[in-house]
Motif scaffolding. Sequence first.
Motif, short mmCIF file in Angstrom:
data_model
loop_
_atom_site.label_atom_id
_atom_site.label_comp_id
_atom_site.label_asym_id
_atom_site.label_seq_id
_atom_site.Cartn_x
_atom_site.Cartn_y
_atom_site.Cartn_z
N VAL A 54 0.84 -1.06 0.11
CA VAL A 54 -0.03 -0.28 -0.08
C VAL A 54 0.83 1.13 0.03
N ALA A 55 0.53 2.22 -0.63
CA ALA A 55 1.42 3.61 -0.63
C ALA A 55 0.47 4.37 0.32
N ASP A 56 -0.61 4.55 0.51
CA ASP A 56 -1.21 5.67 1.47
C ASP A 56 -0.89 5.19 2.83
N ASP A 76 1.00 3.68 -6.12
CA ASP A 76 -0.12 2.61 -6.43
C ASP A 76 0.51 1.62 -7.56
N ALA A 77 1.30 2.20 -8.60
CA ALA A 77 1.95 1.21 -9.53
C ALA A 77 2.64 0.37 -9.19
N GLN A 81 2.43 -3.65 -8.83
CA GLN A 81 3.54 -4.72 -9.39
C GLN A 81 3.93 -5.65 -8.27
N ALA A 82 3.98 -5.21 -7.13
CA ALA A 82 4.51 -6.12 -5.76
C ALA A 82 3.28 -7.41 -5.88
N ALA A 91 -2.91 -5.49 -2.61
CA ALA A 91 -2.70 -4.18 -2.88
C ALA A 91 -3.68 -3.07 -2.75
N VAL A 92 -3.71 -2.39 -1.98
CA VAL A 92 -4.41 -1.34 -1.88
C VAL A 92 -4.24 -0.10 -2.53
N VAL A 93 -4.97 0.46 -3.43
CA VAL A 93 -4.61 1.46 -4.03
C VAL A 93 -5.62 2.73 -4.14
N ALA A 94 -5.58 3.86 -4.78
CA ALA A 94 -6.57 4.85 -4.77
C ALA A 94 -7.88 4.70 -4.93
N GLY A 95 -8.84 5.21 -3.99
CA GLY A 95 -10.22 4.91 -3.84
C GLY A 95 -10.49 3.82 -3.20
#
Length: 360
Positions: A54-56, A76-77, A81-82, A91-95
């Motif tokens: 996760v990035a956030d 997020d990219a 990729q992970a 993975a947890v991305v935007a939204g």
Amino acid sequence: MNTSSAVRLVAARELKVKIKDKTFLISTIFFLLIAVGSTVLPAMLGGGASSVAVADSAAATTLRDAGLEVTQVSDDAAAEQAVRDGDADAAVVAGGKVLAMDDAPSDVVGALSSEPEVQLLNPDAVDPLLAYFVPFGFAIVFFFTSLTFGLQIAQSVVEEKQTRIVEILVASVPTRALLAGKVIAGGVLALGQIALIAVVTIAGLQMTDNGAVLSLIGPSIAWFIPFFVVGFVMLAALWAAIGALVNRLEDLQGVSMPLQLVVMLPFFLVVFLSDNKPMMTLLSYIPFSAPTAMPVRLFTGDAATWEPILSLGVMVVAAAVLIAVGARVYEGSLLRTNGKISFGAAFRDKESRKLAELNS
């Protein structure tokens, strides 16, 4: 030799012989494997928590608080990729979108979801899964131990009659001391096996963080022990009497069938009628089913505090009567080596009992 010394001598002899018996060793290993399998294997096979990229920062904190393994990445990219590289399960991305390869990670989804407030109207209700397995556990322990060790006692008596060694034993040891020694040895082995299984089960629950279950079933287990002891001794005396009725091991199965049914019937009644309160109340005061029915009722909270005391008292009285009957039949048939004898005939055989009393 006085009676107490004779009882200790016979019990020690039986313990030395039976503790090396393959049936005892195999049954102990079998029960231990069940104990390990039912506590440790589910946790091992269940797998750990999902790893999440996760990035956030806020999402990462939420996931860590839920006990998940979190890898914080730059964007997020990189998170996506992970997952593709197998470095993360999800993975947890935007939204708030969750990415995964081929299976939705329920623990990640649950950690990010907003759960509504839930109010339990009956918070003290017994867990349905435990409500099924606890009666089954008590019933299967009492059923198998009383049947296995009871048959071993009966077989020991038959072997002594078949080899005529019983005539030497009775000439040296009082008949009732011989019976008491066999019952005590069988009881010690049965309790030892149960204690070993209990230790392994408790250790398994502690290792898998299921220690809270012990606080729920602990009181009923504590009551199960005295019920088991009284019930086992009551049945053991009858098993010894059954063994004394025959001279060949081949005949034991047929003669012991009524007693096997007496042991088997309560097992099925408690397992299949555990949710029938009136029937369980009745079963908790019948000596042959009380060792399993009353601890189950204590676990479910259906028994008053005075009920196990009364039920145990009824069992003690019944045990005293049945032990006396078993001893009388045992004395009346032990020295009869010329063929099978019926239960009633052995009970009425004054001549054999007088001979046994003379040896005592």
